[in-house]
Design an enzyme around this catalytic site. Structure first.
Site, PDB file in Angstrom:
ATOM      1  N   PRO A  38       0.810  -1.231   0.000  1.00 27.83           N
ATOM      2  CG  PRO A  38      -0.953  -1.611   1.494  1.00 27.83           C
ATOM      3  CD  PRO A  38       0.349  -2.189   1.031  1.00 27.83           C
TER       4      PRO A  38
ATOM      5  N   GLY B   7       4.884   1.383  -4.053  1.00 29.61           N
ATOM      6  CA  GLY B   7       4.569   0.909  -5.388  1.00 29.61           C
ATOM      7  C   GLY B   7       5.774   1.061  -6.286  1.00 29.61           C
TER       8      GLY B   7
ATOM      9  CD  GLU C  91       4.561  -7.454 -14.850  1.00 31.33           C
ATOM     10  OE1 GLU C  91       5.632  -7.545 -15.475  1.00 31.33           O
ATOM     11  OE2 GLU C  91       3.702  -8.341 -14.834  1.00 31.33           O
TER      12      GLU C  91
END
Length: 391
Positions: free
Chosen positions: A136, A139, A371
């Site tokens: 969370p 990233g 990704e």
């Protein structure tokens, strides 16, 4: 709709075996996947039976060693399989790409004993994998992850934390998990293979997304999940480098999926434009629209050439990280542009759910994010060209 079928993509396949493989994939895609795609995406249904079928057909382990249930196929072939699957339904193409990503760590860095014990079931035993790096609060800055793995008195690892944005989160049979075992930063991260039914592991409710509603994306919680040391992949502290190596290959998977989606959008636009008549002729006869179709096709062909060139570098054992970032960047940006143009060509119909163009457009957006966002890809490319920032 017109009865005109799109021209099949002219593939660059190195062997007769690869050509037979692509024929099998096209048959499965057209017979089993595409007819149900719109309905099941609208209902948010994950097609687990399709992944079982793909596993039985030997399509879930294509780039890995046949000794462990893989297909011994080069990435040049595997990526074209992904493109075909994604053209039929992105949930399936992306799902296969994520499963391949989740299998990478063990297939590449695992011990012989680990590979013998786990890979056959992962690659050809009907299992489905997930890859757990993002959290969370981490990233793009993946090295700041906070999920921890601590040794207990018996030498096993106890994992606590939450992973986020996990494709197949909550339904996967195994998770490749990056967890902190040491100092802050990338050198304190270790990789683990965690079974999906491990006590203390749970999936949150799937995220409500604008597209790919049939592909579950969820947080995965680790509450005292105990993992024996023989499920540690690689050395302690090697996890982040394993994660980045996996992502280099995974980005090529996303690039191929993006081109598959874009090809489907172009095919739909050509079908519609040659059938729809205005001012007494097909709208495909108008130069402005013809130029749009030409630009769409050119972006797709350029993207396909880019991901295949990167794949050939990988197959030859040469560095390909820069080219993988370029392929992911170009192909996903192209997919967003092509799908947007497809909606425009269909006009009002493109904005309705009666035609697949609007679904393609919604699905394309996520490919610029997963990704590694495309901003991250630009950073990766620039580092290869000019060195790290702030030298």
């Amino acid at each position: 709709m017109s009865d005109r079928d799109p021209q099949p993509v002219e593939r660059q396949l190195p062997t007769e075996e690869a050509r037979d493989l692509l024929a099998l994939v096209r048959d499965i895609a057209q017979r089993e996947i595409a007819p149900k795609a719109a309905e099941e995406e609208d209902a948010g249904r994950f097609p687990r039976e399709i992944f079982t079928l793909l596993s039985e057909a030997g399509l879930l382990g294509l780039p890995y060693d046949s000794e462990y249930g893989g297909g011994d196929q080069p990435y040049e072939v595997y990526l074209q399989v992904l493109e075909e699957l994604a053209a039929a339904r992105l949930t399936v193409g992306l799902g296969v790409s994520v499963h391949t990503l989740a299998s990478y760590a063990l297939a590449t860095y695992g011990t012989k004993q680990q590979q013998v014990e786990h890979l056959p079931a992962m690659l050809g035993g009907g299992l489905l994998g997930a890859y757990c790096l993002s959290e969370p609060s981490s990233g793009s800055d993946a090295a700041s992850l906070r999920t921890k793995a601590v040794r207990d008195a018996e030498g096993s690892w106890v994992i606590d934390g939450t992973k986020a944005w996990i494709t197949h989160g909550g339904i996967a049979d195994f998770y490749t998990v990056m967890a902190r075992t040491g100092e802050d930063g990338p050198r304190g991260i270790t990789a683990f293979l965690v079974p999906g039914d491990a006590p203390g592991l749970s999936g949150a409710a799937p995220e409500k997304k604008m597209g790919m509603k049939g592909s579950p994306t969820a947080q995965v919680h680790f509450d005292g999940v105990r993992v024996p040391d023989d499920r540690r992949i690689g050395e302690e502290g090697q996890g982040f480098s394993i994660a980045l190596a996996a992502l280099d290959s995974g980005r090529l998977g996303i690039a191929a999926c993006a081109i598959g989606l874009a090809q489907a959008a172009l095919d739909e636009a050509v079908r519609y434009a040659t059938q729809r008549r205005q001012f007494g002729r097909a709208i495909a006869d108008f130069q402005g629209l013809r130029f749009m179709l030409a630009d769409m096709a050119t972006q797709i062909e350029a993207g396909r050439a880019l991901y295949l060139a990167a794949a050939r570098l990988r197959d030859a054992g040469r560095p390909f990280a820069k080219q993988a970032a370029m392929a992911k960047l170009h192909c996903t940006d192209a997919a967003m542009k092509v799908t947007t143009d497809a909606v425009q060509i269909l006009g009002g119909y493109g904005y309705t759910a009666d035609f697949p163009a609007e679904r393609y457009m919604r699905e394309a957006k996520v490919l610029q994010i997963v990704e590694g966002t495309n901003q991250i890809q630009r950073m990766v490319i620039a580092r290869h060209l000019a060195g790290p920032e702030g030298r």
